[in-house]
Motif scaffolding. Structure first.
Motif, short mmCIF file in Angstrom:
data_model
loop_
_atom_site.label_atom_id
_atom_site.label_comp_id
_atom_site.label_asym_id
_atom_site.label_seq_id
_atom_site.Cartn_x
_atom_site.Cartn_y
_atom_site.Cartn_z
N ILE A 46 12.98 6.32 0.07
CA ILE A 46 12.05 7.38 -0.35
C ILE A 46 10.59 6.91 -0.45
CG2 ILE A 46 13.74 8.71 -1.69
CD1 ILE A 46 12.02 7.38 -4.12
N GLU A 47 10.39 5.59 -0.35
CA GLU A 47 9.03 5.07 -0.56
C GLU A 47 8.01 5.75 0.37
OE1 GLU A 47 11.86 3.43 -0.26
OE2 GLU A 47 11.70 1.33 -0.85
N GLN A 48 8.44 6.07 1.60
CA GLN A 48 7.51 6.68 2.56
C GLN A 48 7.06 8.07 2.12
OE1 GLN A 48 10.70 5.92 2.93
NE2 GLN A 48 11.57 6.69 4.84
N PHE A 49 7.83 8.70 1.23
CA PHE A 49 7.47 10.06 0.80
C PHE A 49 6.48 10.06 -0.36
CE2 PHE A 49 11.78 10.26 2.63
CZ PHE A 49 11.44 10.94 3.78
N ILE A 50 6.39 8.95 -1.07
CA ILE A 50 5.43 8.93 -2.19
C ILE A 50 4.03 8.52 -1.72
CG2 ILE A 50 7.25 8.32 -3.85
CD1 ILE A 50 5.87 5.53 -4.09
N ALA A 51 3.95 8.01 -0.48
CA ALA A 51 2.66 7.44 -0.02
C ALA A 51 1.94 8.38 0.94
CB ALA A 51 2.92 6.10 0.66
N ASP A 52 0.62 8.21 1.02
CA ASP A 52 -0.19 9.00 1.96
C ASP A 52 -0.09 8.43 3.37
OD1 ASP A 52 -1.49 10.71 -0.04
OD2 ASP A 52 -2.33 8.81 -0.74
N SER A 53 0.26 7.15 3.46
CA SER A 53 0.42 6.57 4.79
C SER A 53 1.57 5.60 4.79
CB SER A 53 -0.87 5.88 5.24
OG SER A 53 -0.88 4.52 4.85
N PHE A 54 2.05 5.33 5.97
CA PHE A 54 3.26 4.52 6.12
C PHE A 54 3.09 3.64 7.36
CE2 PHE A 54 8.04 5.03 7.35
CZ PHE A 54 8.27 3.71 6.99
#
Ligand SMILES: Nc1ncnc2c1ncn2[C@@H]1O[C@H](COP(=O)(O)OP(=O)(O)O)[C@@H](O)[C@H]1O
Ligand SMILES: [Mg+2]
Length: 259
Positions: free
Chosen positions: A198-206
Motif C-alpha cells: 500500500i505504500e505507493q498509495f500514500i505517496a504522491d510519487s513512486f
C-alpha cells in the motif's frame, strides 16, 4: 536558488526540488514537487539508501537547504562510511542548519526495558511523529528522508492496522512543509512492488529501483511509475553506482551497457 520553477501547460507554477542526482531530474520535469511525499522502492542492495542520502546531501551542499535523514535500519556509522566511499565526509555537514542524521533505531534501544515492552520493542508511530515534528522545528529542514517504512510497518501484525498506520503517517508527512522521501522494500520474486502493498498509495510519487540478472550479471534499473502533477518519463533506465554515486543512463543503453 532554493528550488527551480517550472510552468506546466495550464500555466500553473509548480515549485520543483531537484535531486541533483546525475540524469534523474530530467525524468521528472526538474525535480520532486515541493512539499510532496515520494516513495523509493526496490529490493535490498538496489541503492535506495544511497539515492536518499544523495538527495539530502545535494540539497545541503549545493542549494543550502537544511536536510534531515532518519535511519531506522542502518547505524549512523554505517551511513557515514558509505558516504565516505563517495568522497563525502558527512561529519563536516552534521549541524542542525545543515545535515541532521538521526538513528531512531539507536534511540529506540535507549528506551527502558519497560517502555520497550510496552511499545512492542519496535518504533511507535506516535513517537516517530513527535520526533519528526521536533526535528523539523529545530532544523527547518526542506528535505527529509525516512529510511525505511519497513521498521514501522512490522510493528503491526494485522494488515488493516498497518494500512491505518501508514496512511496516518503519509497524511502527516504530506503536511509537513518539507519535501519528503520514504523508502520501502520491493519483493520482485513475489511480484510485489512494495513490502506492505500500500505504500505507493500514500505517496504522491513512486520511483521503482530494480536489480535484474541478465546473462549472469546484475543490472540496475530505475522507473518513475507515478508522479502527481508531472509529465514524467515512462522508460526503464539503467543506472550505475560509481565513486560519484548514482548515475542514470539512457533507456536504450539497457542491453549494451557494461555495469
Ligand atoms: N562505493 C560504491 N561503489 C559502487 N557501488 C556501491 C558502492 N557502495 C555501495 N554500492 C552498491 O550499493 C548497494 C547498497 O546500496 P544501498 O543504498 O544501501 O541499497 P538499499 O538501501 O536499496 O538496500 C551495494 O549492495 C552495492 O551494490
Ligand atoms: Mg537501505
Amino acid at each position: 536558488m532554493e528550488t527551480t520553477t517550472i510552468s506546466n501547460k495550464d500555466s500553473e507554477v509548480e515549485k520543483r526540488v531537484p535531486t541533483l542526482i546525475n540524469g534523474f531530474d530530467k525524468l521528472i520535469e526538474g525535480g520532486f514537487v515541493k512539499n510532496s511525499l515520494n516513495l523509493i522502492s526496490g529490493p535490498a542492495g538496489s541503492g535506495k539508501t544511497i539515492f536518499c542520502l544523495q538527495y539530502v546531501y545535494n540539497g545541503v551542499k549545493y542549494l543550502k537547504e537544511p536536510g534531515v535523514f532518519i535511519t531506522l535500519e542502518e547505524s549512523v556509522e554505517s551511513i557515514r562510511s558509505s558516504m565516505k566511499r563517495f568522497g563525502i565526509d558527512l561529519r563536516k555537514y552534521e549541524r542542525p542548519d545543515k545535515f541532521s542524521l538521526a538513528d531512531l533505531g539507536a534511540i529506540r534501544k535507549e528506551l527502558s526495558i519497560e517502555e520497550e515492552v510496552q511499545s512492542g520493542g519496535l518504533l511507535d508511530l506516535d513517537s516517530l511523529i513527535e520526533y519528526i515534528k521536533g526535528v523539523i522545528s529545530l532544523t527547518d529542514a526542506k528535505r527529509l528522508v525516512l529510511d525505511s517504512l519497513t521498521a514501522i510497518g512490522i510493528k503491526y501484525h494485522e494488515t488493516s492496522t498497518i494500512r491505518q498506520a501508514l496512511f496516518r503517517l503519509g497524511r502527516f508527512l504530506r503536511d509537513l512543509g518539507s519535501t519528503v522521501l520514504v523508502t520501502t522494500e520491493s519483493i520482485p520474486y513475489q511480484n510485489k512492488y512494495t513490502r506492505f502493498g500500500i505504500e505507493q498509495f500514500i505517496a504522491d510519487s513512486f520511483i521503482l529501483l530494480n536489480l535484474t540478472e541478465i546473462n549472469g550479471i546484475l543490472k540496475r534499473t530505475i522507473l518513475v511509475r507515478k508522479m502527481r502533477h508531472t509529465n514524467h518519463d515512462l522508460h526503464v533506465h539503467p543506472y550505475k553506482i560509481t565513486s560519484n554515486g548514482i548515475e542514470i543512463l539512457k533507456g536504450r543503453d539497457f542491453y549494451n551497457i557494461k555495469f
